[in-house]
Design an enzyme around this catalytic site. Sequence first.
Site, PDB file in Angstrom:
ATOM      1  N   HIS A  44       0.806  -1.224   0.000  1.00  0.00           N
ATOM      2  CA  HIS A  44       0.000   0.000   0.000  1.00  0.00           C
ATOM      3  C   HIS A  44       0.838   1.271   0.000  1.00  0.00           C
ATOM      4  O   HIS A  44       0.284   2.366  -0.141  1.00  0.00           O
ATOM      5  CB  HIS A  44      -0.922   0.028   1.226  1.00  0.00           C
ATOM      6  CG  HIS A  44      -2.002  -1.007   1.195  1.00  0.00           C
ATOM      7  ND1 HIS A  44      -2.960  -1.058   0.209  1.00  0.00           N
ATOM      8  CD2 HIS A  44      -2.276  -2.033   2.034  1.00  0.00           C
ATOM      9  CE1 HIS A  44      -3.787  -2.072   0.445  1.00  0.00           C
ATOM     10  NE2 HIS A  44      -3.387  -2.686   1.536  1.00  0.00           N
ATOM     11  N   ARG A  69       7.096  -5.639   3.137  1.00  0.00           N
ATOM     12  CA  ARG A  69       5.817  -6.255   2.775  1.00  0.00           C
ATOM     13  C   ARG A  69       5.693  -6.212   1.264  1.00  0.00           C
ATOM     14  O   ARG A  69       5.633  -5.144   0.662  1.00  0.00           O
ATOM     15  CB  ARG A  69       4.628  -5.545   3.423  1.00  0.00           C
ATOM     16  CG  ARG A  69       3.307  -6.179   2.980  1.00  0.00           C
ATOM     17  CD  ARG A  69       2.144  -5.859   3.882  1.00  0.00           C
ATOM     18  NE  ARG A  69       1.708  -4.472   3.790  1.00  0.00           N
ATOM     19  CZ  ARG A  69       0.604  -4.000   4.396  1.00  0.00           C
ATOM     20  NH1 ARG A  69      -0.147  -4.811   5.130  1.00  0.00           N
ATOM     21  NH2 ARG A  69       0.273  -2.734   4.285  1.00  0.00           N
ATOM     22  N   ASP A  83      17.077 -10.405  -2.049  1.00  0.00           N
ATOM     23  CA  ASP A  83      18.375 -10.149  -2.677  1.00  0.00           C
ATOM     24  C   ASP A  83      18.845  -8.724  -2.411  1.00  0.00           C
ATOM     25  O   ASP A  83      20.047  -8.449  -2.357  1.00  0.00           O
ATOM     26  CB  ASP A  83      18.295 -10.387  -4.184  1.00  0.00           C
ATOM     27  CG  ASP A  83      18.247 -11.859  -4.557  1.00  0.00           C
ATOM     28  OD1 ASP A  83      18.473 -12.706  -3.664  1.00  0.00           O
ATOM     29  OD2 ASP A  83      17.978 -12.170  -5.739  1.00  0.00           O
ATOM     30  N   GLU A 148      -5.731 -11.949   7.583  1.00  0.00           N
ATOM     31  CA  GLU A 148      -6.561 -10.773   7.321  1.00  0.00           C
ATOM     32  C   GLU A 148      -7.970 -11.102   6.847  1.00  0.00           C
ATOM     33  O   GLU A 148      -8.748 -10.184   6.554  1.00  0.00           O
ATOM     34  CB  GLU A 148      -5.904  -9.905   6.250  1.00  0.00           C
ATOM     35  CG  GLU A 148      -4.489  -9.461   6.565  1.00  0.00           C
ATOM     36  CD  GLU A 148      -3.934  -8.565   5.493  1.00  0.00           C
ATOM     37  OE1 GLU A 148      -3.949  -7.338   5.704  1.00  0.00           O
ATOM     38  OE2 GLU A 148      -3.490  -9.066   4.440  1.00  0.00           O
ATOM     39  N   ASP A 174      -8.368  -5.120   7.597  1.00  0.00           N
ATOM     40  CA  ASP A 174      -8.847  -6.116   6.646  1.00  0.00           C
ATOM     41  C   ASP A 174      -9.613  -7.235   7.343  1.00  0.00           C
ATOM     42  O   ASP A 174     -10.619  -7.729   6.811  1.00  0.00           O
ATOM     43  CB  ASP A 174      -7.675  -6.702   5.863  1.00  0.00           C
ATOM     44  CG  ASP A 174      -7.218  -5.790   4.744  1.00  0.00           C
ATOM     45  OD1 ASP A 174      -8.024  -5.504   3.851  1.00  0.00           O
ATOM     46  OD2 ASP A 174      -6.065  -5.353   4.769  1.00  0.00           O
TER      47      ASP A 174
END
Length: 254
Positions: A44, A69, A83, A148, A174
């Site tokens: 988000h 996230r 990575d 969620e 959520d």
Amino acid sequence: MKNLKKRLQQGEALNGCWLNLGSPLTAEIVGNAGYDWVLIDLEHGAGNEKDALSQLQALQSGTAGVIVRVESTDRRRVQRTLDMGAEGIMCPQIENAADAQIAVDGMHYSPDGKRGVAKMVRATGFGKEFESYRQGSKENILGVIQIETSEALNHLDEIAALDGVDVLFIGPSDLTMSLGIFGQLNHPLYIDALKAIVTAAEKAGKAVGILLFDPGDYKTYYDMGIRFMACGSDATFVAQGAKNMAKALNSNKE
């Protein structure tokens, strides 16, 4: 690395904060503010993977461990972020054990997962520390699975039991939306869901996390057994600081 996984396994409570502006400058400021961990939000947040790289670089000298996230459990998204040097991955909208398995597969090299091998990346010191990174990756990379949805509540035991799932992280907005009680954090349905998540995690020897909207709720969740809590974000801090200063200045107008 800041040993987030080991510290959680030892029962330590770790406090975190969201980074959703995509800015290396606010990341650096927050990363040195005293949090145990910070989360770069690619689901988000305003930034993309390129911005995440500059944030990881800005956070390197700070005191906080860095979790990212990702926007999906696609293996390429997960391994690319690792990575770059992330210490952990948070995966949103996990509904069952199959979803969770896809997520953790992308976090670990064979035989523990399906992460692709690349030596010349930032996480390995561009090849210089590849062997030590590879050998320690399973015990160091933190796998955070977000609970969620009401569907996820039906599969808590299977999700928590998976090797590579280290934290069941509650998404209050959520989850309450999915339960049909949006924003009602004192609703019995939501409280029962929290208790079920904590029970499943404890049975599997895993940790539980949650995003707080009010730091005053910290003790309530701590007493429930939740040890991986976040509150606040760089965007919130900037917005509140700007609003408070404008209000203070405007109060002096005649």
